[in-house]
Structures are given as C-alpha cells and as structure tokens.
Write a protein that holds these residues in place. Structure first.
Motif, PDB file in Angstrom:
ATOM      1  N   GLY A  83     -26.619   3.375  13.437  1.00 14.94           N
ATOM      2  CA  GLY A  83     -26.554   3.033  12.031  1.00 14.94           C
ATOM      3  C   GLY A  83     -27.075   4.139  11.137  1.00 14.94           C
ATOM      4  O   GLY A  83     -26.482   4.464  10.105  1.00 14.94           O
ATOM      5  N   ALA A  84     -28.194   4.762  11.559  1.00 13.20           N
ATOM      6  CA  ALA A  84     -28.770   5.835  10.765  1.00 13.20           C
ATOM      7  C   ALA A  84     -27.872   7.067  10.721  1.00 13.20           C
ATOM      8  O   ALA A  84     -27.804   7.768   9.707  1.00 13.20           O
ATOM      9  CB  ALA A  84     -30.140   6.206  11.322  1.00 13.20           C
ATOM     10  N   LEU A  85     -27.158   7.321  11.809  1.00  8.89           N
ATOM     11  CA  LEU A  85     -26.372   8.553  11.903  1.00  8.89           C
ATOM     12  C   LEU A  85     -24.932   8.406  11.441  1.00  8.89           C
ATOM     13  O   LEU A  85     -24.308   9.406  11.048  1.00  8.89           O
ATOM     14  CB  LEU A  85     -26.390   9.064  13.348  1.00  8.89           C
ATOM     15  N   THR A  86     -24.387   7.198  11.503  1.00  9.48           N
ATOM     16  CA  THR A  86     -22.971   7.030  11.150  1.00  9.48           C
ATOM     17  C   THR A  86     -22.742   6.016  10.039  1.00  9.48           C
ATOM     18  O   THR A  86     -21.610   5.823   9.605  1.00  9.48           O
ATOM     19  CB  THR A  86     -22.144   6.604  12.377  1.00  9.48           C
ATOM     20  N   GLY A  87     -23.787   5.315   9.621  1.00  9.48           N
ATOM     21  CA  GLY A  87     -23.621   4.312   8.582  1.00  9.48           C
ATOM     22  C   GLY A  87     -23.117   2.981   9.070  1.00  9.48           C
ATOM     23  O   GLY A  87     -22.783   2.110   8.256  1.00  9.48           O
ATOM     24  N   SER A  88     -23.026   2.765  10.375  1.00  4.66           N
ATOM     25  CA  SER A  88     -22.561   1.487  10.897  1.00  4.66           C
ATOM     26  C   SER A  88     -23.592   0.394  10.615  1.00  4.66           C
ATOM     27  O   SER A  88     -24.777   0.658  10.385  1.00  4.66           O
ATOM     28  CB  SER A  88     -22.306   1.593  12.402  1.00  4.66           C
ATOM     29  N   LYS A  89     -23.141  -0.828  10.631  1.00  3.92           N
ATOM     30  CA  LYS A  89     -23.986  -1.958  10.268  1.00  3.92           C
ATOM     31  C   LYS A  89     -25.063  -2.184  11.317  1.00  3.92           C
ATOM     32  O   LYS A  89     -24.827  -2.065  12.517  1.00  3.92           O
ATOM     33  CB  LYS A  89     -23.141  -3.222  10.108  1.00  3.92           C
ATOM     34  N   VAL A  90     -26.253  -2.535  10.849  1.00  2.79           N
ATOM     35  CA  VAL A  90     -27.386  -2.811  11.738  1.00  2.79           C
ATOM     36  C   VAL A  90     -27.811  -4.256  11.528  1.00  2.79           C
ATOM     37  O   VAL A  90     -28.060  -4.679  10.391  1.00  2.79           O
ATOM     38  CB  VAL A  90     -28.561  -1.856  11.449  1.00  2.79           C
ATOM     39  N   PHE A  91     -27.910  -5.004  12.616  1.00  4.29           N
ATOM     40  CA  PHE A  91     -28.275  -6.412  12.560  1.00  4.29           C
ATOM     41  C   PHE A  91     -29.747  -6.586  12.933  1.00  4.29           C
ATOM     42  O   PHE A  91     -30.348  -5.715  13.571  1.00  4.29           O
ATOM     43  CB  PHE A  91     -27.395  -7.218  13.503  1.00  4.29           C
ATOM     44  N   PRO A  92     -30.360  -7.697  12.537  1.00  6.97           N
ATOM     45  CA  PRO A  92     -31.775  -7.922  12.878  1.00  6.97           C
ATOM     46  C   PRO A  92     -32.000  -7.872  14.384  1.00  6.97           C
ATOM     47  O   PRO A  92     -31.177  -8.345  15.168  1.00  6.97           O
ATOM     48  CB  PRO A  92     -32.046  -9.321  12.318  1.00  6.97           C
ATOM     49  N   ALA A  93     -33.122  -7.309  14.764  1.00  5.44           N
ATOM     50  CA  ALA A  93     -33.433  -7.124  16.185  1.00  5.44           C
ATOM     51  C   ALA A  93     -33.796  -8.449  16.844  1.00  5.44           C
ATOM     52  O   ALA A  93     -34.583  -9.234  16.298  1.00  5.44           O
ATOM     53  CB  ALA A  93     -34.587  -6.136  16.326  1.00  5.44           C
ATOM     54  N   LYS A  94     -33.214  -8.666  18.015  1.00  6.21           N
ATOM     55  CA  LYS A  94     -33.576  -9.786  18.870  1.00  6.21           C
ATOM     56  C   LYS A  94     -33.701  -9.275  20.297  1.00  6.21           C
ATOM     57  O   LYS A  94     -32.976  -8.371  20.699  1.00  6.21           O
ATOM     58  CB  LYS A  94     -32.538 -10.906  18.784  1.00  6.21           C
ATOM     59  N   PHE A  95     -34.610  -9.877  21.037  1.00  9.73           N
ATOM     60  CA  PHE A  95     -34.903  -9.384  22.381  1.00  9.73           C
ATOM     61  C   PHE A  95     -35.024 -10.559  23.349  1.00  9.73           C
ATOM     62  O   PHE A  95     -35.329 -11.679  22.951  1.00  9.73           O
ATOM     63  CB  PHE A  95     -36.236  -8.624  22.405  1.00  9.73           C
ATOM     64  N   GLY A 141     -40.951  -2.920  16.050  1.00  5.17           N
ATOM     65  CA  GLY A 141     -40.029  -3.776  16.779  1.00  5.17           C
ATOM     66  C   GLY A 141     -38.668  -3.896  16.123  1.00  5.17           C
ATOM     67  O   GLY A 141     -37.695  -4.255  16.787  1.00  5.17           O
ATOM     68  N   HIS A 142     -38.568  -3.595  14.844  1.00  4.73           N
ATOM     69  CA  HIS A 142     -37.289  -3.732  14.156  1.00  4.73           C
ATOM     70  C   HIS A 142     -36.252  -2.726  14.669  1.00  4.73           C
ATOM     71  O   HIS A 142     -35.047  -3.018  14.678  1.00  4.73           O
ATOM     72  CB  HIS A 142     -37.467  -3.539  12.653  1.00  4.73           C
ATOM     73  N   THR A 143     -36.712  -1.548  15.082  1.00 10.36           N
ATOM     74  CA  THR A 143     -35.789  -0.475  15.473  1.00 10.36           C
ATOM     75  C   THR A 143     -36.212   0.261  16.730  1.00 10.36           C
ATOM     76  O   THR A 143     -35.484   1.122  17.203  1.00 10.36           O
ATOM     77  CB  THR A 143     -35.696   0.564  14.342  1.00 10.36           C
ATOM     78  N   MET A 144     -37.396  -0.045  17.281  1.00  6.49           N
ATOM     79  CA  MET A 144     -38.026   0.717  18.363  1.00  6.49           C
ATOM     80  C   MET A 144     -38.374   2.139  17.904  1.00  6.49           C
ATOM     81  O   MET A 144     -38.526   3.047  18.719  1.00  6.49           O
ATOM     82  CB  MET A 144     -37.153   0.741  19.621  1.00  6.49           C
TER      83      MET A 144
END
Length: 423
Positions: A347-359, A304-307
C-alpha cells in the motif's frame, strides 16, 4: 476450529484478494520500488511471496536467506520423535524465484544503514531498499545458561534452529545407553513456540518408550507453568508414567548449570551425569535487528497495525523477533503477521488499498501417536499492541477420536502453511 490444507490456502487467498486495490506507478525516474526481506522462514518467505504476487510485478522483491534448504522449527519435534523425515520439513526457494520473480539471495545480512536505506551482505553486496522487512527469527542470550554457549551446541544441542541441530539431537537420543538419562534445560519466557519444549519432551519420551524403555527424562524449568501444562502432564501420565521428571523453580529448575565436556547438569547444587542434553537458552531477536538499531531490550517493538518498527517507519519486523503484544512466537503467528506487513508495504509503495489488521494463531502439539492437542486465538491491532480477542484450547479428558482429528488437522495445516510460504 478445524483447519486443513485446502481451508488454509482458501483463507490465505481471500486475505490476499482483499488486499488488492487500485494501484499507482512508483514516481517517474525512480523505477520500481524495492523491498528487501531478510529471513526466509514463515514470516519472510510469506511476505516476499505476497508482495510479489499481489503487486503483479510493480515491486522489486529481494529475499535474503543464508540457507538453500530451510527446515521449519515447527514439526521438527515430530522428526525427533520419528513421525516425520528430515526431508519432509525441508523446503527450497525455487518456486519463489521462478513463479513470482523474487530475487532470492543466499547470504547473511550483516549490516543495515537506515539513513542510506541499504543492507550489507557478508559477501560484500549492498542492497538498496525503499522498504525493509526483517524476519530473522531468534538468537540466544549470552550467558543465559551457566556453562553453555554456542561452542557447546554440538555436545548439548539447542535444536531450536531446525536442520543439522535437529539431526544431531536425534542422533544423540538414539545413541543413549539402555537406562540412560536425557536432560532438557527449558527456556524462560518469552521464547519461540511456547509449547515447543514440552512437545519435544513428549517426542523424546515416545522414542525412548519404544527403544529404551528404562531411560529417564529430566526437565529443568525456570517457569512455574507453561503453555498447555495440564494437557501435557495428563499425556505424560497416561503414556509415559514414571519416565519424565519435570523440575520447576520451586525445586531448583531455575538454578541450573551445565558442563558440556563432562556431560553433567547441576540443578540446585545437585550434579547429574547425563547421556544426552538439550539446552534451550533464553532468546532474543535475530542479530540483524540489533545491527539495525531497532531493538529495545531483547526484542524489536512494532506497531500491530502494520508490523512497522516503532524505531524506523521504513522497516517492518515479523515473527519471533518482535515485541508486538499478545501473540506467541510461532510459525502461524509469523505467517499471519507477514500478510499484514505485505499489505501495508504494498500500500505504501503502490497506493493499493490497506485494510485493518487482523491476526490468528494456532499451536498444535503431538504427545503420542495420534494424541494431538492445540491452543489458539484471534487478535486485532490496537495502538498499544496486538491484542487477543478470543481463544480456544484442547480440554483434558478428550476422546481418542478427537485427539486423532486434532493431529490430522495439524498435518493439513503444515501442508497449507508451507505452500503459502514457498509456493
């Protein structure tokens, strides 16, 4: 919770802006990182748009979808009931290509080589990827309803992949003789859009009440209860009293077979001749998930954190195909999950910031003209699953004004989510 098109798009824009951060260039000599997305619905189209838009050209995005016009399963029941045209639920991919630079390929994905990181298409093309997103929706479990398989779908449509199947089912309902019988074989859990079959029953009843008032509806259901059950049953009693016979498992609803040639439905040994029949079989993840080797049982398990697939970290899976926890298999859910996956992939491909997952999710249903109901919840990712945090549901006995407002809210949401998907 009130949600209209403007609010939905504003919320989406905030989520998108939050996912933007400092980025880096993909390693020298590699060129742009490549993302391939299979499936152009609420999950896949949304993920494609957000990755392309937020990466500002740093990521090469290819969207593989066999249909040139995508018909949403959500709101397709309203087409069957006469509240929407078929054109109003059909959407094309021109804006994704023209405005966001997405390479839209209309073909079937027929194979995934996880070691080589390639996707093979039915037309023979092979696509390379650094990250793969699968959002293929559902397929049906073979033998789930005795006597029915996909060769029977013209006589007894499932209409759970919208478009021509929806048109066929509507035409069959309209062709029923006066006083005829419509039957539905409802699916077992879990299945796409939990309120969907019962909204469909309501929409069929709406049409028959106006055009064939002595007709009968039989629903054979293997489940002892279903989403919004009290709300639907209240609505059926108020609007369609005596027309709908819901047969649960205690009365044979789980012991069903059909004969498409003779248009017969057998429930607990009793044979009934029907004039139209909607068979909705048990479901499983779209076939490409099986071909990729990322399913366990009928569904694809994800974090669930990243699908991200729990089988392959370079594959993310969205929407109906997933085994993710507490979220229902709905278009709203897939759209929400797509934004989490898009942020994680970028984020994985460009290094951009990743925030906690919310749905979040809301499922609206229409029972009768301006008699709308809803159920929804918010969710957060845990290490085990996507977990429900809190929820809401319409109440029985609500005023006509509130129900009309709920329906209008759903119309605004539809405009918002389709803009969010297709641009």
């Amino acid at each position: 919770m009130t949600l209209n098109r403007r609010h939905f798009l504003r919320t989406a824009a905030v989520a998108s802006a939050a996912s933007l951060g400092a980025s880096r260039t993909w390693g020298a000599g590699h060129g742009k990182p490549k993302v391939v997305i299979v499936g152009g619905g609420a999950g896949g189209a949304t993920a494609a748009r957000y990755i392309a838009k937020d990466s500002k050209g740093e990521v090469d995005v290819t969207l593989v979808e066999p249909t040139r016009t995508y018909y949403t399963c959500f709101f397709s029941n309203l087409y069957i009931g006469g509240f929407r045209s078929i054109e109003s639920i059909g959407h094309t991919y021109g804006k994704l290509a023209a405005e966001y630079g997405i390479n839209v390929v209309h073909d079937w994905a027929v194979g995934v080589d996880r070691d080589a990181k390639t996707v093979t298409l039915a037309g023979g093309s092979v696509l390379n990827y650094d990250k793969l997103i699968l959002s293929p929706g559902i397929d049906f479990v073979d033998g789930a309803v005795a006597g029915w398989d996909v060769t029977s779908q013209n006589a007894m449509p499932h209409a759970y992949k919208a478009g021509s199947q929806s048109q066929l089912l509507k035409a069959q309902i309209e062709s029923m003789p006066q006083g005829g019988t419509f039957a539905m074989v409802a699916p077992p859990n879990p299945y796409r859009c939990p309120p969907g079959p019962y909204e469909r029953v309501s929409m069929v009843a709406h049409y028959l009440k106006e055009n064939n008032p002595t007709a009968k509806i039989i629903v054979a259901d293997p489940k002892p209860k279903f989403s919004k059950m009290a709300l639907f049953q209240e609505g059926w009693a108020n609007h369609y009293d005596g027309m709908i016979d819901w047969i649960g498992p205690d009365f044979g609803g789980g012991d069903v077979s059909v004969n498409a040639d003779s248009m017969e439905v057998t429930i607990d040994g009793e044979v009934t001749k029907v004039d139209a029949c909607n068979v909705i079989p048990a479901m499983k993840a779209g076939r490409i998930c099986e071909l990729a080797g990322i399913t366990e049982g009928n569904w694809a398990p994800v974090s669930g954190h990243t699908m991200e697939s729990r089988v392959d970290p370079n594959i993310h899976v969205l929407g109906d195909a997933t085994n993710q926890g507490d979220m229902p298999k709905s278009g709203f859910s897939a759209n929400s999950q797509a934004k989490v996956a898009a942020m994680a992939v970028r984020g994985a491909l460009t290094g951009s910031k990743v925030f906690p997952a919310k749905f979040s999710n809301t499922c609206w249903s229409l029972i009768e003209t301006e008699d709308g109901i809803k159920v929804g919840a918010s969710y957060q990712a845990t290490d085990e699953k996507i977990a429900k945090v809190d929820g809401f549901i319409s109440a029985t006995g609500e005023s006509a004004e509130l129900r009309a407002q709920t329906y209008e809210e759903s119309v605004g949401w539809y405009a918002g989510i389709t803009s969010d998907m297709f641009g």
